[in-house]
Design an enzyme around this catalytic site. Structure first.
Site, PDB file in Angstrom:
ATOM      1  N   CYS A 337       0.691  -1.261  -0.147  1.00 29.26           N
ATOM      2  CA  CYS A 337       0.165  -0.182  -0.004  1.00 29.26           C
ATOM      3  C   CYS A 337       0.771   1.038  -0.135  1.00 29.26           C
ATOM      4  O   CYS A 337       0.452   2.176  -0.734  1.00 29.26           O
ATOM      5  CB  CYS A 337      -1.032   0.116   1.245  1.00 29.26           C
ATOM      6  SG  CYS A 337      -0.703  -1.067   2.628  1.00 29.26           S
ATOM      7  N   ARG A 366       6.749 -11.597   5.124  1.00 31.11           N
ATOM      8  CA  ARG A 366       6.296 -11.302   6.424  1.00 31.11           C
ATOM      9  C   ARG A 366       6.727 -12.522   7.490  1.00 31.11           C
ATOM     10  O   ARG A 366       7.006 -13.603   7.150  1.00 31.11           O
ATOM     11  CB  ARG A 366       4.638 -11.364   6.717  1.00 31.11           C
ATOM     12  CG  ARG A 366       4.065 -10.225   5.865  1.00 31.11           C
ATOM     13  CD  ARG A 366       2.555 -10.134   6.158  1.00 31.11           C
ATOM     14  NE  ARG A 366       1.969  -9.197   5.142  1.00 31.11           N
ATOM     15  CZ  ARG A 366       0.551  -9.132   4.906  1.00 31.11           C
ATOM     16  NH1 ARG A 366      -0.204  -9.861   5.477  1.00 31.11           N
ATOM     17  NH2 ARG A 366       0.258  -8.484   3.910  1.00 31.11           N
ATOM     18  N   GLN A 384       0.678 -11.085  -3.338  1.00 33.55           N
ATOM     19  CA  GLN A 384      -0.846 -10.432  -2.909  1.00 33.55           C
ATOM     20  C   GLN A 384      -1.449 -10.147  -4.108  1.00 33.55           C
ATOM     21  O   GLN A 384      -0.965  -9.469  -5.136  1.00 33.55           O
ATOM     22  CB  GLN A 384      -0.635  -9.474  -1.950  1.00 33.55           C
ATOM     23  CG  GLN A 384      -0.551  -9.691  -0.481  1.00 33.55           C
ATOM     24  CD  GLN A 384      -0.778  -8.315   0.434  1.00 33.55           C
ATOM     25  OE1 GLN A 384      -0.166  -7.394  -0.072  1.00 33.55           O
ATOM     26  NE2 GLN A 384      -1.527  -8.574   1.440  1.00 33.55           N
ATOM     27  N   ASP A 386      -3.593  -7.722  -4.974  1.00 33.45           N
ATOM     28  CA  ASP A 386      -3.736  -6.561  -4.392  1.00 33.45           C
ATOM     29  C   ASP A 386      -4.293  -5.645  -5.066  1.00 33.45           C
ATOM     30  O   ASP A 386      -3.884  -5.489  -6.368  1.00 33.45           O
ATOM     31  CB  ASP A 386      -2.495  -6.051  -3.687  1.00 33.45           C
ATOM     32  CG  ASP A 386      -2.159  -5.402  -2.341  1.00 33.45           C
ATOM     33  OD1 ASP A 386      -3.493  -5.154  -1.722  1.00 33.45           O
ATOM     34  OD2 ASP A 386      -1.381  -5.122  -1.687  1.00 33.45           O
ATOM     35  N   HIS A 388      -5.717  -1.235  -4.573  1.00 32.44           N
ATOM     36  CA  HIS A 388      -6.095   0.194  -3.740  1.00 32.44           C
ATOM     37  C   HIS A 388      -6.800   1.053  -4.520  1.00 32.44           C
ATOM     38  O   HIS A 388      -6.260   1.364  -5.657  1.00 32.44           O
ATOM     39  CB  HIS A 388      -4.572   0.797  -2.988  1.00 32.44           C
ATOM     40  CG  HIS A 388      -4.059  -0.172  -2.314  1.00 32.44           C
ATOM     41  ND1 HIS A 388      -2.949  -1.066  -2.694  1.00 32.44           N
ATOM     42  CD2 HIS A 388      -4.378  -0.457  -0.756  1.00 32.44           C
ATOM     43  CE1 HIS A 388      -2.519  -1.544  -1.520  1.00 32.44           C
ATOM     44  NE2 HIS A 388      -3.220  -1.415  -0.507  1.00 32.44           N
ATOM     45  N   LYS A 468     -14.732  -3.237   7.526  1.00 35.57           N
ATOM     46  CA  LYS A 468     -14.318  -4.029   6.351  1.00 35.57           C
ATOM     47  C   LYS A 468     -15.513  -4.966   6.291  1.00 35.57           C
ATOM     48  O   LYS A 468     -16.119  -5.271   7.109  1.00 35.57           O
ATOM     49  CB  LYS A 468     -13.111  -4.518   6.597  1.00 35.57           C
ATOM     50  CG  LYS A 468     -12.812  -5.637   7.899  1.00 35.57           C
ATOM     51  CD  LYS A 468     -11.483  -6.511   7.969  1.00 35.57           C
ATOM     52  CE  LYS A 468     -11.628  -7.507   9.234  1.00 35.57           C
ATOM     53  NZ  LYS A 468     -10.271  -8.080   9.298  1.00 35.57           N
ATOM     54  N   HIS A 514      -8.549  -0.917   0.696  1.00 33.45           N
ATOM     55  CA  HIS A 514      -7.633  -1.892   0.274  1.00 33.45           C
ATOM     56  C   HIS A 514      -8.398  -3.004  -0.031  1.00 33.45           C
ATOM     57  O   HIS A 514      -9.466  -3.263   0.291  1.00 33.45           O
ATOM     58  CB  HIS A 514      -7.139  -2.501   1.510  1.00 33.45           C
ATOM     59  CG  HIS A 514      -6.108  -1.465   2.510  1.00 33.45           C
ATOM     60  ND1 HIS A 514      -4.946  -1.174   2.158  1.00 33.45           N
ATOM     61  CD2 HIS A 514      -6.575  -0.471   3.138  1.00 33.45           C
ATOM     62  CE1 HIS A 514      -4.244  -0.161   2.930  1.00 33.45           C
ATOM     63  NE2 HIS A 514      -5.389   0.212   3.703  1.00 33.45           N
TER      64      HIS A 514
END
Length: 640
Positions: A337, A366, A384, A386, A388, A468, A514
């Site tokens: 992000c 991670r 990910q 992912d 945004h 969320k 996100h």
């Protein structure tokens, strides 16, 4: 005698004498309920069936059908396990034994490892103790009394736990026969309630989860109210084992994890990589159709970036150690992000540009402890799925509806039809105005309803920076997997001072969303392997057809068949070995290839192929061009 009014779950009220127990309430409602009762809920609080109800209350009899009933049942079975172990091995010291999501465990301090023979003996002893029908009795002690009680029994771990409690605490223990354990409860009323038990495995576990403490032995188990239910569960476990993505990943040559490379770091083999490419190609095509722009970001970033984003403050323990680059501190990225935000901030933005949708298959790293790493499902490096989205506040609801619809369409394409959604609302500690939170939460509800997605409310379960919606998918075995997430963020816009120029020519804050559809490619791929037991639908299969000849005389024709299939965009392999055709067919079946094409003299003469579908169904001979058309249609439609 005083009377009290008890309100039942159906809304009716009954008068009873004060001091009536939960068991007596169940008996007055019906004999079947009395037999199945495990506990009573009084004004929302769980209690033992033997506890008297003294005041007007709302009550509910809890059985194994309820999740709370299962938790009580499994917790009580963990006590039965400890009881059996202490009778068989009196020198053992007890640690803790809770219920878990499915079943229970108990941790023991034992001088030697438990063996399979030990587990069989313990299971038999548990059955004997259950048949003895010992009452399970709750007693309360002062802290001093509890310390003396467990010190006399040399239960050092219990003493340690009690020592940490406040001096004025009233401490409860549960006794059954000659066994007693420190516990808050509630528990079943008699050991006879435990009907069918299976001890599943033994694992190591540090006391209180700390590597600084002694390694204990943890026995896992499961129990049910009937033997049939236990047998069904054991059968399901066998099916889960058959579908284990780690075993199938090796058998089908899809991926591996090497200690020499490092735990939690995945090596994608050619066939696995081909499936991954297919997933990613579809992902990119669909994102392009839905108005997303693709971006790429680096794998490392300067420390000040992670300080601004808050990751160093809130997430440092999950990040890998920093590195020095020409006197500047850098970190490997745990998230994408901040990079997407910097792309947004690269120039002034107008309301006319919004919403901006940035998508990336971004690999992040991670820290996970080695003990929790699990194939593709729990790794240290993963990609990910992912995105945004930067959106003007007034367009938030429209955008969220589009995103949730996109999520559902993508998951259905991969063969998932059964979803559970959870909308997490504002926690006690959070940022942002109440009105903004309410607006965003309402947008998530409206979006879920628009696509007929049933949802539950997770009160206070949102992150501090926004509400969320989490979407879980149910696989072929009925297991729920956390997959898609749509998360509002009212924090990053402030931290990075993001803005856009509105219609009024003034700067405004965009809302940031996100969003992940598949979660991570690694985890999603592991889920797909287990969902399909490695027998991927033809559009995903790494090898969609395998061609083989009956004798070497047909070899040239099989090469021609392979080449025509390749030219038609079909993933095909040729088995040219001089082996018996039965052996080659069996091997292709073990590889879970969707279509096996057998060629003999007749097929050569007719320019045809004999088609066998996965699962053994013989479709007979057909012209090659006809087979190609059928297969292309299945691939194009992404038939599952």
């Amino acid at each position: 005698m005083n009377e009290i009014h008890l309100r039942l779950p159906d809304g009716s009220e009954k008068k009873y004498a004060a001091g009536i127990t939960g068991q007596e309430v169940a008996e007055k409602i019906g004999s079947r309920l009395a037999k199945d009762a495990l506990a009573i809920k009084v004004n929302g609080r769980l209690q033992d069936l033997k506890t008297p109800v003294e005041n007007n209350s709302s009550v509910e009899i809890v059985t194994f059908d309820a999740q709370e009933g299962q938790s009580i049942y499994w917790h009580s079975t963990s006590h039965l396990l400890a009881h059996a172990v202490k009778q068989l091995y009196p020198q053992i010291k007890l640690a803790i034994g809770p219920s878990i999501e499915e079943g229970f465990y108990y941790d023991f301090d034992f001088e030697r490892p438990f063996t399979p023979e030990d587990l069989a003996k313990i299971e038999k002893k548990m059955a004997d103790l259950a048949k003895a029908a010992s009452p399970v009795v709750r007693k309360t002690l002062s802290k001093a009394e509890a310390l003396t009680f467990f010190q006399n029994r040399s239960e050092d771990y219990k003493v340690e736990l009690i020592n940490e409690l406040p001096d004025n605490d009233v401490i409860s223990i549960y006794e059954q026969g000659d066994f007693a354990d420190l516990c808050r409860g509630p528990h079943v009323s008699s050991t006879s309630k435990i009907k069918a038990v299976k001890l599943l495995s033994v694992a190591g576990a540090y006391w209180r989860g700390s590597e600084k403490n002694k390694m204990l032995q943890r026995i896992y188990g499961i129990s049910f109210t009937t033997k049939d239910a236990l047998d069904a569960y054991v059968t399901r476990l066998e099916e889960i084992k058959r579908r284990d993505h780690r075993k199938l990943g090796k058998d089908l040559d899809l991926f591996s994890v090497s200690d020499e490379v490092g735990g939690g770091l995945v090596l994608w083999h050619p066939r696995g990589a081909l499936i991954r490419k297919t997933i990613e190609d579809f992902w990119r095509d669909e994102h392009q159709k839905n108005g997303y722009d693709f971006v790429y970001s680096p794998h490392v970033g300067r420390a000040n970036l992670w300080e601004t984003s808050g990751h160093l403050g809130f997430y440092r323990e999950n990040m890998y150690s920093s590195m020095d680059v020409e006197g500047q501190e850098y970190y490997v990225k745990p998230m994408n992000c901040p990079f997407h935000i910097m792309i947004y901030k690269n120039k002034l933005r107008s309301y006319r540009e919004l919403p901006l949708r940035y998508a990336e298959l971004g690999t992040v790293y991670r820290f996970e402890r080695s003990g929790v790493l699990h194939g593709l499902l729990r790794v240290r490096g993963f990609t990910q799925d992912d995105a945004h989205i930067f959106v003007a506040p007034e367009d938030m609801e429209t955008e969220v509806i589009q995103v949730i619809g996109f999520v559902v369409k993508m998951l259905r394409t991969f063969g998932f039809e059964d979803f559970k959604a959870y909308i997490a609302t504002r926690p006690e500690k959070s940022v942002g105005d109440n009105a903004v939170w309410d607006q965003a939460t309402q947008a998530l509800k409206v979006a879920a309803e628009k696509v007929n997605l049933g949802y539950e409310i997770d009160e206070g379960g949102g992150a501090f920076y926004g509400p969320k919606i989490d979407i879980k998918i149910k696989d072929a075995l009925g297991r729920l997997w956390q997959c898609s997430t749509v998360q509002f963020d009212f924090n990053m816009s402030e931290r990075f001072d993001m803005s856009f120029t509105g219609v009024d020519n003034q700067p405004h804050r965009p809302y940031m969303i996100h969003r992940a559809l598949l979660g991570s490619i690694e985890r999603f791929f592991g889920m797909l392997i287990e969902h399909y037991a490695g027998a991927f639908p033809v559009w995903l299969a790494p090898v969609q057809a395998k061609v083989m000849s009956i004798t070497d005389k047909q070899f040239e024709y099989t090469k021609s068949v392979r080449d025509q299939l390749l030219a038609a965009g079909i993933r095909v392999e040729l088995d040219s070995r001089s082996e018996k055709i039965g052996f080659k067919i069996r091997e292709a079946a073990m590889e879970k290839v969707p279509y096996i094409l057998v060629v003999g003299e007749k097929e050569v003469e007719q320019n045809a192929v004999a088609v066998r579908e996965r699962g053994g169904k013989d479709l007979g001979a057909m012209p090659l061009n006809e087979f190609i058309s059928i297969l292309q249609e299945k691939i194009r439609n992404k038939s599952n």
